[in-house]
Design a protein around this motif. Structure first.
Motif, PDB file in Angstrom:
ATOM      1  N   TYR A 142       9.298  -4.707  11.716  1.00  0.00           N
ATOM      2  CA  TYR A 142       7.718  -5.020  10.828  1.00  0.00           C
ATOM      3  C   TYR A 142       6.992  -5.629  11.705  1.00  0.00           C
ATOM      4  O   TYR A 142       5.691  -5.375  11.861  1.00  0.00           O
ATOM      5  CB  TYR A 142       7.869  -6.523   9.846  1.00  0.00           C
ATOM      6  N   LYS A 180      12.740   2.591  11.161  1.00  0.00           N
ATOM      7  CA  LYS A 180      13.543   1.715  10.361  1.00  0.00           C
ATOM      8  C   LYS A 180      15.338   1.927  10.346  1.00  0.00           C
ATOM      9  O   LYS A 180      15.583   1.140   9.208  1.00  0.00           O
ATOM     10  CB  LYS A 180      12.923   2.164   8.734  1.00  0.00           C
ATOM     11  N   LYS A 236      -5.443  -6.370   0.395  1.00  0.00           N
ATOM     12  CA  LYS A 236      -4.388  -6.870   2.020  1.00  0.00           C
ATOM     13  C   LYS A 236      -4.724  -8.265   0.935  1.00  0.00           C
ATOM     14  O   LYS A 236      -4.816  -8.757   0.534  1.00  0.00           O
ATOM     15  CB  LYS A 236      -4.771  -6.833   3.812  1.00  0.00           C
ATOM     16  N   PHE A 245       2.084  -7.147   4.193  1.00  0.00           N
ATOM     17  CA  PHE A 245       1.470  -6.069   3.557  1.00  0.00           C
ATOM     18  C   PHE A 245       1.502  -5.546   2.193  1.00  0.00           C
ATOM     19  O   PHE A 245       2.593  -6.009   2.028  1.00  0.00           O
ATOM     20  CB  PHE A 245       1.384  -5.249   5.007  1.00  0.00           C
ATOM     21  N   ARG A 269       2.664  -3.167  -0.342  1.00  0.00           N
ATOM     22  CA  ARG A 269       3.495  -1.802  -0.438  1.00  0.00           C
ATOM     23  C   ARG A 269       3.914  -0.980  -1.425  1.00  0.00           C
ATOM     24  O   ARG A 269       4.572  -1.989  -2.288  1.00  0.00           O
ATOM     25  CB  ARG A 269       4.626  -1.790   1.020  1.00  0.00           C
ATOM     26  N   ASP A 270       2.807  -0.414  -2.585  1.00  0.00           N
ATOM     27  CA  ASP A 270       3.619   0.056  -3.977  1.00  0.00           C
ATOM     28  C   ASP A 270       3.468  -1.407  -4.613  1.00  0.00           C
ATOM     29  O   ASP A 270       4.693  -0.986  -5.597  1.00  0.00           O
ATOM     30  CB  ASP A 270       5.079   0.727  -3.794  1.00  0.00           C
ATOM     31  N   VAL A 309       5.034  -7.606   1.089  1.00  0.00           N
ATOM     32  CA  VAL A 309       6.316  -7.355   2.142  1.00  0.00           C
ATOM     33  C   VAL A 309       6.154  -7.949   3.279  1.00  0.00           C
ATOM     34  O   VAL A 309       4.593  -8.264   4.229  1.00  0.00           O
ATOM     35  CB  VAL A 309       6.308  -5.509   2.630  1.00  0.00           C
ATOM     36  N   THR A 365      10.663  -8.062   0.304  1.00  0.00           N
ATOM     37  CA  THR A 365       9.515  -7.189  -0.362  1.00  0.00           C
ATOM     38  C   THR A 365       9.775  -8.246  -1.864  1.00  0.00           C
ATOM     39  O   THR A 365      10.440  -8.746  -2.709  1.00  0.00           O
ATOM     40  CB  THR A 365       9.876  -6.177  -0.616  1.00  0.00           C
TER      41      THR A 365
END
Lengths: 359, 359, 359
Positions: free
Chosen positions: A176, A185, C36, C75, C77-78, C82, C89
């Motif tokens: 990250y 990852k 963001k 940030f 994500r979906d 995160v 998450t």
């Protein structure tokens, strides 16, 4: 994979002391005391470092006994430190050697700190001088062996030094924080194993058959190995008291044996991290990389240092903002996951050593 | 030379007050209140200075009684100070003169401070107004005599004003802090004599047959005297309550009588230092030089002021860092050497005057 | 005009709380969370704002439950947030949705704050979530009606938000703080009337037959009305809990009926001010102007916003310095004049609402 979900009270009940006092900490690098004194706060002590007449390093409190000026504002003359205010001349052991127009025999000495120079660093012992023993400085093989090359730097970080230990003992943050250089990852996905080995905490992770991230592709190029093939990658973190983390890192093109590949078929290095407390909420971070490939390539040393410096700078904002958050909620319990085991065990070693000191 | 080595308790047991309250302190210079108010903190009081309709100076607390805005953010109109927030008009004595749409007769006055303008400075009395007497302002002969020329400036220094008194009453620091301008090793070597003369502390040092350092060589040139010959040099520091140090300084080509040489055979000047406490750990430093040579040479005045400004700026970092060191160790005793006698005696006068005030 | 001269104790005896907790406050504007997360402290709570998968806004404490890092450094994500440190998450309701290599079912949720998006703003409820009801958000007609145009911005101000309420409920400051744009001496001279109307405090002032100051001359031009004729001007301030001031403002060429003139014969606007406490001595100031003339003229919207932004920036130094003055003298009583009635009554509403909350 099991989740270890214990909200332990370690953040809620800190020990009174934050660090081991009777130990060797990195104080500075030799170039920082080149021809002039250096003022630096270590473990809440204002210190001044300088070289005596024969080149030996001295560490004193940064306080002129005459009027309280910082000695580090002075200059060196004939191996003694001359106060920049009224010219009091201070010797390496804290004894006043001279003062214009004064007899100095009766001047009480100021505090001096045991200090040694070894492995390319100046080390200081902030605790009881009677307990200081150079033999207690851990041996750093990479620093003395021609088979290694080293480059590194120093950062000031406004966080408890233990947050940096946590950071280094759990490298999942690379995915990250360092997404564009060393993160990938597979770090998150590979199992991690933490154990106590003698007096050190070891956290290891092996990632087989992965693409080398940009930093390691550069290293493979530098070592004359193919950089566009799948590799086996490893990270083995070693925490030692009072406050260092060495991380064996590297990659080998797949099929060569990974960590156990012959030295000329892998890029093998040691990330060197030595954290020296400044105050309860700040520390000096000495970072570097010792490597066993292309050890005579100074350009590569410079290039790696530049890259590592950029990568490690990415951690600073995160740790400083984390410190601010934790300071606002000092009693709040954090989650402890199995990826945190390295940091947890390292802190346990520190807490135990502090308890012994205070007993 | 005997060494007076007494670790006196003066730093460990400060009086509750740090300064004499009932005294005249320099507040500002006339150009600072030219056409606009000036906000300045003096002796922990936020004050605003401005000129009334007939040019007289006023000093009030910098606090609009209406909503607490700083009056110094306002402007002058017809000799009154208009608050920049809602237009309250404040008179020179702290009485509200007007407020749009309001009858102001019942408004309680705000605090005003006795103030006088003399010798080219604005002086304020931060203590009991009933005790304020312009006659208590010491006479400054150099400021009224056509035979003198003066130039100076103001610095803000983040240290207790008494550290500046110490600094000025022990000029051995010139050798170290001002090595390239007025310092020379003979300052350290010449004996210094400190005595109480009436209500002033006098510290004197005479250096015969020395080379003139750069600042004094420039002064000799400016006065039309030879600058490349040996000179006799003198420094006679006079401390006066509440907080000023005047230093008779100068050089004469050797053989002319030194300090007693005829006026046209020496460069004779008075370094003027007036320290005004801002807070317990900061002060306003009004510095300048009055001279008795080439008094009509404005270029020389400018040149001396520039040079002196650069030299005196060199003291600031030292004093501010000294203050930080002392603040971290408020109970630590310092060495007191015989070179410190001037500062010690000056502080004794201050402490005694404070004790009288508090009795 | 009578002078109300009561030195009330409201500054000397503040309630324990400084703001209503159970209310909707403006948190941010939509563009601030575009793609963001946004970290922002509101009512002493560190919060992070972001949009979920379907665009809905989420507000959580800005604290990753894993290691305490600020989630706002992460940030999106979906539709989840995160963490930028180790990849935890976080979902919109404070529930951990995932963590690399961990089962997250047992993770306790972090604190979430009720949040709604309406009228072009994101609103947050810092108090008891069970009491949060979108119906409690006051209706803002100007924000939903095609007959209005709006432009505005946000400032950070280092003062208690109530000093901004005082400022806005007493527009006599325009004459002094904004002398070159909207100030004019008639503001001081015109009588002001303050009254409680239902749950709002209303302060009104009407100035007939005055010259339009520069800002309003520009507005008349923008609306196609004559700008060099005498006008009737009005200012009607409406305070609403918890912390907003809307000001009906405008001018009409004299003889058209002033405030009651037909819409095409006046420039009529609403100054919109919404203050959100950050800490006890700082706030976020959301300012803007909604207007009913030339509503399709985007250039005029931009021009007004630029002008208003410059004007409102003029208040900031005054309020911040006022805050510093008041903080130094927390027990000092201020004058309360009749021009202050709007601020006084608004604070009374706040204090009463706080008292009800604490009861």
């Amino acid at each position: 994979m099991a989740t270890s979900l214990k909200a332990e009270a370690r953040d809620a009940e800190p020990t009174a002391a934050s660090w081991v006092r009777n130990a060797w900490y990195v104080a500075c690098m030799p170039h920082e005391i080149e021809g002039k004194p250096l003022g630096r706060t270590i473990c809440n002590e204002q210190m001044v470092f300088f070289r005596g007449i024969e080149g030996q390093v001295a560490a004193l409190e940064d306080f002129c006994p005459h009027r309280g000026a910082p000695l580090s504002l002075g200059f060196l003359r004939d191996g003694a430190l001359v106060c920049g205010y009224h010219g009091l001349t201070m010797g390496c052991r804290g004894k006043t050697e001279g003062m214009p127009g004064q007899r100095v025999g009766g001047f009480p000495p100021i505090r001096s700190f045991p200090v040694i120079e070894r492995y390319g660093f100046i080390w200081v012992w902030p605790g009881d001088p009677d307990l200081a023993d150079p033999a207690k400085l851990r041996h750093l093989a990479w620093a003395e062996d021609e088979g290694w090359a080293y480059g590194g730097g120093i950062y000031h970080v406004a966080s408890d030094y233990r947050l940096m230990i946590d950071n280094l003992m759990d490298l999942t943050h690379e995915t990250y924080v360092h997404a564009t250089s060393i993160g990938q990852k597979e770090i998150d996905e590979a199992p991690v194993r933490t154990r106590l080995v003698g007096s050190e905490v070891v956290t290891s992770r092996f990632m087989d058959n992965v693409s080398p991230p940009p930093f390691w592709a550069m290293a493979l190029d530098g070592a004359g190995l193919p950089s566009e093939v799948p590799v086996d990658r490893w990270q083995i973190c070693h925490f030692h008291l009072p406050s260092s983390v060495e991380i064996e890192v590297g990659v080998a093109p797949m099929g060569q044996g990974g960590y156990d590949a012959p030295m000329d078929q892998k890029v093998y290095a040691m990330v060197v991290d030595m954290m020296t407390p400044e105050t309860d909420s700040s520390h000096w971070y000495f970072w570097g990389m010792a490597r066993r490939f292309a050890v005579n390539d100074q350009d590569l040393t410079d290039s790696i240092r530049d890259g590592q410096g950029r990568i490690f700078a990415e951690d600073i904002e995160m740790l400083e903002r984390q410190q601010q958050n934790l300071s606002r909620q000092p009693d709040r319990r954090l989650l402890l996951l199995n990826i945190d085991a390295g940091g947890v065990r390292s802190r346990q070693l520190i807490d135990k050593a502090i308890a012994v000191e205070l007993a």
